[in-house]
Motif scaffolding. Structure first.
Motif, PDB file in Angstrom:
ATOM      1  N   MET A   1      26.734  30.672  43.659  1.00  0.00           N
ATOM      2  CA  MET A   1      27.129  32.064  42.769  1.00  0.00           C
ATOM      3  C   MET A   1      26.993  31.846  41.475  1.00  0.00           C
ATOM      4  N   LYS A   2      27.073  32.949  40.786  1.00  0.00           N
ATOM      5  CA  LYS A   2      26.511  32.951  39.256  1.00  0.00           C
ATOM      6  C   LYS A   2      27.311  33.634  38.399  1.00  0.00           C
ATOM      7  N   LEU A   3      27.693  33.045  37.166  1.00  0.00           N
ATOM      8  CA  LEU A   3      28.867  33.880  36.335  1.00  0.00           C
ATOM      9  C   LEU A   3      27.884  34.442  35.197  1.00  0.00           C
ATOM     10  N   PHE A   4      28.250  35.697  35.087  1.00  0.00           N
ATOM     11  CA  PHE A   4      27.518  36.232  33.743  1.00  0.00           C
ATOM     12  C   PHE A   4      28.697  36.256  32.703  1.00  0.00           C
ATOM     13  N   ASP A   5      28.413  35.391  31.652  1.00  0.00           N
ATOM     14  CA  ASP A   5      29.586  34.740  30.692  1.00  0.00           C
ATOM     15  C   ASP A   5      29.238  34.943  29.222  1.00  0.00           C
ATOM     16  N   THR A   6      30.104  34.856  28.483  1.00  0.00           N
ATOM     17  CA  THR A   6      29.939  35.060  27.018  1.00  0.00           C
ATOM     18  C   THR A   6      30.943  33.973  26.277  1.00  0.00           C
ATOM     19  N   ASN A   7      30.350  33.241  25.543  1.00  0.00           N
ATOM     20  CA  ASN A   7      31.251  32.224  24.838  1.00  0.00           C
ATOM     21  C   ASN A   7      31.710  32.974  23.694  1.00  0.00           C
ATOM     22  N   GLY A   8      33.075  32.514  23.607  1.00  0.00           N
ATOM     23  CA  GLY A   8      33.950  33.071  22.391  1.00  0.00           C
ATOM     24  C   GLY A   8      34.684  34.483  22.804  1.00  0.00           C
ATOM     25  N   ALA A   9      34.307  35.014  23.908  1.00  0.00           N
ATOM     26  CA  ALA A   9      35.056  36.200  24.325  1.00  0.00           C
ATOM     27  C   ALA A   9      36.161  35.883  25.371  1.00  0.00           C
ATOM     28  N   PRO A  10      37.524  36.564  25.201  1.00  0.00           N
ATOM     29  CA  PRO A  10      38.590  35.945  26.012  1.00  0.00           C
ATOM     30  C   PRO A  10      38.617  36.171  27.491  1.00  0.00           C
ATOM     31  N   ASN A  11      38.000  36.991  28.064  1.00  0.00           N
ATOM     32  CA  ASN A  11      38.039  37.443  29.321  1.00  0.00           C
ATOM     33  C   ASN A  11      36.939  36.365  30.381  1.00  0.00           C
ATOM     34  N   PRO A  12      35.872  36.063  29.720  1.00  0.00           N
ATOM     35  CA  PRO A  12      34.859  35.438  30.498  1.00  0.00           C
ATOM     36  C   PRO A  12      35.616  33.755  30.297  1.00  0.00           C
ATOM     37  N   THR A  40      21.578  45.743  28.361  1.00  0.00           N
ATOM     38  CA  THR A  40      20.170  45.873  28.773  1.00  0.00           C
ATOM     39  C   THR A  40      20.061  46.397  30.137  1.00  0.00           C
ATOM     40  N   ASP A  41      19.024  46.947  30.723  1.00  0.00           N
ATOM     41  CA  ASP A  41      18.888  47.645  31.817  1.00  0.00           C
ATOM     42  C   ASP A  41      19.091  46.355  32.921  1.00  0.00           C
ATOM     43  N   GLU A  42      18.454  45.143  32.573  1.00  0.00           N
ATOM     44  CA  GLU A  42      18.683  44.316  33.406  1.00  0.00           C
ATOM     45  C   GLU A  42      20.114  43.991  34.012  1.00  0.00           C
ATOM     46  N   PHE A  43      20.995  43.828  32.817  1.00  0.00           N
ATOM     47  CA  PHE A  43      22.301  43.480  33.296  1.00  0.00           C
ATOM     48  C   PHE A  43      23.094  44.780  33.876  1.00  0.00           C
ATOM     49  N   LEU A  44      22.764  45.922  33.342  1.00  0.00           N
ATOM     50  CA  LEU A  44      23.291  47.172  33.789  1.00  0.00           C
ATOM     51  C   LEU A  44      22.902  47.568  35.237  1.00  0.00           C
ATOM     52  N   SER A  45      21.931  46.790  35.677  1.00  0.00           N
ATOM     53  CA  SER A  45      21.451  46.877  37.363  1.00  0.00           C
ATOM     54  C   SER A  45      22.520  46.181  37.996  1.00  0.00           C
ATOM     55  N   ILE A  46      23.063  45.175  37.288  1.00  0.00           N
ATOM     56  CA  ILE A  46      24.125  44.330  38.297  1.00  0.00           C
ATOM     57  C   ILE A  46      25.456  45.003  37.933  1.00  0.00           C
ATOM     58  N   ASN A  47      25.818  45.051  36.750  1.00  0.00           N
ATOM     59  CA  ASN A  47      27.253  45.615  36.386  1.00  0.00           C
ATOM     60  C   ASN A  47      27.063  46.892  35.490  1.00  0.00           C
ATOM     61  N   PRO A  48      27.102  48.174  36.113  1.00  0.00           N
ATOM     62  CA  PRO A  48      26.579  49.275  35.199  1.00  0.00           C
ATOM     63  C   PRO A  48      27.811  49.429  34.223  1.00  0.00           C
ATOM     64  N   ARG A  49      28.764  48.885  34.195  1.00  0.00           N
ATOM     65  CA  ARG A  49      29.881  49.066  33.086  1.00  0.00           C
ATOM     66  C   ARG A  49      29.416  48.149  32.031  1.00  0.00           C
ATOM     67  N   GLY A  50      28.410  47.311  32.027  1.00  0.00           N
ATOM     68  CA  GLY A  50      28.063  46.376  31.164  1.00  0.00           C
ATOM     69  C   GLY A  50      29.134  45.435  30.686  1.00  0.00           C
ATOM     70  N   MET A  51      30.185  45.128  31.378  1.00  0.00           N
ATOM     71  CA  MET A  51      31.216  44.129  30.883  1.00  0.00           C
ATOM     72  C   MET A  51      31.263  42.818  31.734  1.00  0.00           C
ATOM     73  N   MET A  52      31.762  41.673  30.858  1.00  0.00           N
ATOM     74  CA  MET A  52      31.851  40.498  31.455  1.00  0.00           C
ATOM     75  C   MET A  52      33.223  40.142  31.264  1.00  0.00           C
ATOM     76  N   PRO A  53      33.468  39.226  32.213  1.00  0.00           N
ATOM     77  CA  PRO A  53      32.868  38.427  33.288  1.00  0.00           C
ATOM     78  C   PRO A  53      32.415  39.295  34.272  1.00  0.00           C
ATOM     79  N   THR A  54      31.251  38.740  34.975  1.00  0.00           N
ATOM     80  CA  THR A  54      31.027  39.389  36.217  1.00  0.00           C
ATOM     81  C   THR A  54      30.437  38.375  37.073  1.00  0.00           C
ATOM     82  N   LEU A  55      30.838  38.290  38.402  1.00  0.00           N
ATOM     83  CA  LEU A  55      30.484  37.218  39.198  1.00  0.00           C
ATOM     84  C   LEU A  55      29.374  37.803  40.618  1.00  0.00           C
TER      85      LEU A  55
END
Ligand SMILES: N[C@@H](CCC(=O)N[C@@H](CS)C(=O)NCC(=O)O)C(=O)O
Length: 211
Positions: A1-12, A40-55
């Protein structure tokens, strides 16, 4: 599995700590929110809300929302239990976890989003188009955080952890909230809140807190 992540942000970070407590690891895809990697279109095709975390699971299934991701990890890796163990404790942990989100994390995000120059036209996160930041909301967020700290200090006067005797997801949410509030919203734990300081020192010393 893959976590779409962002350092420095509280939810991920909540998900990273939750996984670390369980001894679960997975591939991480780092996206920079300030640069708009989440829009980006690439991430929105995975999560149309554009939010992280996304697994994203190996079969392609996508799960977003921090607590939903944690629920999936809890069900697939039950030990150690971080979301309660019976009907009452599960409800109590969920209640406390929501208190931490509602009373602390949302105000911290409100304070940051509405004062950070890079988000002047991104007052709301995710794929919602341009939304102007509102300076007064930053001030309101800080006032809410003060109430949050004071109430939490009272609650921690006679219990070790946020939801009672055990470390749970509620502690993870509170830790990520407070570290984010201290850094991004310049609202550290007030000197007067000794119980919160004691708790924060203890949970920050856990290995998972480095996640
Ligand atoms: N309710 C969501 C909130 C997620 C959230 O706010 N994520 C932020 C990072 S902490 C985000 O992705 N922001 C995107 C943006 O600011 O455009 C959850 O619990 O996962």
């Amino acid at each position: 599995m893959k976590l779409f992540d962002t350092n420095g942000a509280p939810n991920p970070r909540r998900v990273r700590i939750f996984m670390a407590e369980k001894g679960v690891d997975c591939e991480k895809v780092e996206l920079n929110i300030v640069k708009g990697d989440n829009l980006t279109d690439e991430f929105l095709s995975i999560n149309p809300r554009g939010m992280m975390p996304t697994l994203q699971l190996d079969d392609g299934t996508v799960i977003d929302e921090t607590v939903a991701i944690c629920r999936y990890i809890e069900e697939s890796h039950p030990e150690p239990a971080l979301m309660g163990t019976d009907a009452v404790s599960k409800a109590q942990v969920e209640s406390r976890q929501r208190h931490m989100e509602w009373d602390g994390l949302l105000p911290a995000m409100e304070a940051f989003r509405n004062s950070f120059p890079g988000f002047a036209s991104r007052g709301l996160g995710g794929n919602v188009g341009d939304v102007p930041a509102i300076n007064e909301l930053a001030e309101r967020g800080k006032a809410s955080l003060e109430r949050f700290y004071n109430r939490l200090n009272d609650e921690l006067s006679d219990q070790q952890y946020i939801a009672g005797d055990n470390f749970t997801i509620a502690d993870i949410t509170a830790l990520c909230t407070i570290d984010f509030a201290a850094g991004a919203a310049r609202m550290p734990i007030p000197d007067s809140c000794a119980n919160v300081r004691r708790w924060h020192e203890a949970v920050s010393a856990r290995d998972s807190a480095k996640a």
